[in-house]
Design an enzyme around this catalytic site. Sequence first.
Site, PDB file in Angstrom:
ATOM      1  N   ARG A  89       0.816  -1.216   0.000  1.00 29.11           N
ATOM      2  CA  ARG A  89       0.000   0.000   0.000  1.00 29.11           C
ATOM      3  C   ARG A  89       0.850   1.266   0.000  1.00 29.11           C
ATOM      4  O   ARG A  89       0.369   2.333  -0.337  1.00 29.11           O
ATOM      5  CB  ARG A  89      -0.983  -0.020   1.184  1.00 29.11           C
ATOM      6  CG  ARG A  89      -2.193  -0.897   0.868  1.00 29.11           C
ATOM      7  CD  ARG A  89      -3.209  -0.883   1.984  1.00 29.11           C
ATOM      8  NE  ARG A  89      -2.763  -1.692   3.110  1.00 29.11           N
ATOM      9  CZ  ARG A  89      -3.434  -1.787   4.258  1.00 29.11           C
ATOM     10  NH1 ARG A  89      -4.555  -1.122   4.426  1.00 29.11           N
ATOM     11  NH2 ARG A  89      -2.996  -2.563   5.229  1.00 29.11           N
ATOM     12  N   HIS A 122      -2.491  -3.857  -4.106  1.00 28.02           N
ATOM     13  CA  HIS A 122      -3.058  -2.513  -4.070  1.00 28.02           C
ATOM     14  C   HIS A 122      -2.677  -1.733  -5.325  1.00 28.02           C
ATOM     15  O   HIS A 122      -3.465  -0.960  -5.844  1.00 28.02           O
ATOM     16  CB  HIS A 122      -2.576  -1.791  -2.817  1.00 28.02           C
ATOM     17  CG  HIS A 122      -3.285  -0.515  -2.583  1.00 28.02           C
ATOM     18  ND1 HIS A 122      -4.616  -0.463  -2.227  1.00 28.02           N
ATOM     19  CD2 HIS A 122      -2.866   0.766  -2.686  1.00 28.02           C
ATOM     20  CE1 HIS A 122      -4.981   0.795  -2.110  1.00 28.02           C
ATOM     21  NE2 HIS A 122      -3.943   1.557  -2.385  1.00 28.02           N
ATOM     22  N   ASP A 156     -14.871   2.461  -3.491  1.00 25.42           N
ATOM     23  CA  ASP A 156     -14.481   3.686  -4.195  1.00 25.42           C
ATOM     24  C   ASP A 156     -14.280   3.361  -5.675  1.00 25.42           C
ATOM     25  O   ASP A 156     -14.250   2.193  -6.076  1.00 25.42           O
ATOM     26  CB  ASP A 156     -13.220   4.329  -3.591  1.00 25.42           C
ATOM     27  CG  ASP A 156     -12.043   3.375  -3.563  1.00 25.42           C
ATOM     28  OD1 ASP A 156     -11.801   2.699  -4.567  1.00 25.42           O
ATOM     29  OD2 ASP A 156     -11.366   3.297  -2.520  1.00 25.42           O
ATOM     30  N   LYS A 179     -15.280   7.221  -1.664  1.00 19.42           N
ATOM     31  CA  LYS A 179     -14.504   7.242  -0.421  1.00 19.42           C
ATOM     32  C   LYS A 179     -13.599   8.468  -0.418  1.00 19.42           C
ATOM     33  O   LYS A 179     -12.898   8.730  -1.392  1.00 19.42           O
ATOM     34  CB  LYS A 179     -13.664   5.965  -0.319  1.00 19.42           C
ATOM     35  CG  LYS A 179     -12.776   5.936   0.902  1.00 19.42           C
ATOM     36  CD  LYS A 179     -12.318   4.531   1.236  1.00 19.42           C
ATOM     37  CE  LYS A 179     -10.968   4.216   0.658  1.00 19.42           C
ATOM     38  NZ  LYS A 179     -10.468   2.906   1.083  1.00 19.42           N
ATOM     39  N   ASP A 205     -13.756  -5.386  -1.584  1.00 24.55           N
ATOM     40  CA  ASP A 205     -12.566  -4.536  -1.529  1.00 24.55           C
ATOM     41  C   ASP A 205     -11.314  -5.412  -1.636  1.00 24.55           C
ATOM     42  O   ASP A 205     -11.403  -6.641  -1.572  1.00 24.55           O
ATOM     43  CB  ASP A 205     -12.562  -3.741  -0.213  1.00 24.55           C
ATOM     44  CG  ASP A 205     -11.758  -2.438  -0.319  1.00 24.55           C
ATOM     45  OD1 ASP A 205     -11.156  -2.186  -1.375  1.00 24.55           O
ATOM     46  OD2 ASP A 205     -11.732  -1.678   0.667  1.00 24.55           O
TER      47      ASP A 205
HETATM   48  C1  R5P Z   1      -7.560   1.450   0.451  1.00 20.41           C
HETATM   49  O1  R5P Z   1      -7.368   2.153  -0.522  1.00 20.41           O
HETATM   50  C2  R5P Z   1      -7.855   0.013   0.359  1.00 20.41           C
HETATM   51  O2  R5P Z   1      -8.442  -0.331  -0.862  1.00 20.41           O
HETATM   52  C3  R5P Z   1      -8.750  -0.449   1.489  1.00 20.41           C
HETATM   53  O3  R5P Z   1     -10.042   0.106   1.355  1.00 20.41           O
HETATM   54  C4  R5P Z   1      -8.187  -0.044   2.823  1.00 20.41           C
HETATM   55  O4  R5P Z   1      -6.813  -0.237   2.873  1.00 20.41           O
HETATM   56  C5  R5P Z   1      -8.855  -0.838   3.913  1.00 20.41           C
HETATM   57  O5  R5P Z   1      -8.249  -0.509   5.130  1.00 20.41           O
HETATM   58  P1  R5P Z   1      -9.086  -0.413   6.470  1.00 20.41           P
HETATM   59  O6  R5P Z   1      -9.732  -1.739   6.696  1.00 20.41           O
HETATM   60  O7  R5P Z   1      -8.060  -0.088   7.522  1.00 20.41           O
HETATM   61  O8  R5P Z   1     -10.077   0.697   6.302  1.00 20.41           O
END
Ligand code: R5P
Length: 278
Positions: A89, A122, A156, A179, A205
Amino acid sequence: MRIVAGPRSQLLSHRIARALGVEVVCASVERFPDGEQDLRIAEFSDEEAAVVQSTRTDRDLVTLLLLLDAASRQASEVTAVVPYLGYARQDRVFRAGEPLSLAAVVRAANAQGGSVVTVDPHSDPSPHGDASFVSSAGALAEIVEPWKPDLVLAPDEGAIERAAGVAERVDVEHDHLVKTRLAGDEVSIQPRDLSVEDADVVIVDDVISTGDTMAKAVSMLIEAGAGSVSAAATHGVLTGSAICRLLSAGVEHLAVTDTVETPLSRGSVAPAVADVLR
Ligand code: R5P
């Protein structure tokens, strides 16, 4: 080919080996008195080996590097299958002085002789070294299909391709939410112009980490009148109280794939990984 099963990905290693009809080499990891990893794999003789190890923690990453070194002493061609690639990420330098962590981990694996294959990262690791990825859409569809959703949503717009792939496989519509990252880990989720009244919705996701993104999306969709809201993700990182948080938000079904082996793991990415190794 042999599949060298990293301790973090033992089930998935066996599923991949079964799909390919090849043998698994198990690893043992003990501790030296100073805490360093005392790792050993069984002896084998083969042209090719694939080390399968997700890097959910820093310790997993060291284990991966040690496994790659051990495997490359016994096989002439080694692939590093890293189903969940930690640090992916941090895919750019957000503030001066930070590392490009994704590049650092890809190069570290490459340096041990392993070309990297990961799952639904990611962002694309290939600009940073010898690396490629496979989609988790098949595994996510395997999870989502029995839930019989009316609609698949991405949290998103950037995640829309994954949602579209899953929706196509289960033959329903897809869309996305909006988002906004407020600061650091804090996000807000808006519905856009979506009607979810009485619909059974699934949010898909790439990763559930703290659960913040999913929990907010679940609450917002319940408030918007959805009949039920379920959540599926490729990688179940699930830090702290993520599961509790999601259940408290009112999620109906909750599952992840086996890129990280968790109590919520359902669908398997083994067929997709086996295809690329084939
Ligand atoms: C962010 O861009 C990713 O796609 C996930 O939505 C995010 O990393 C999820 O992290 P969390 O569970 O801490 O919100």
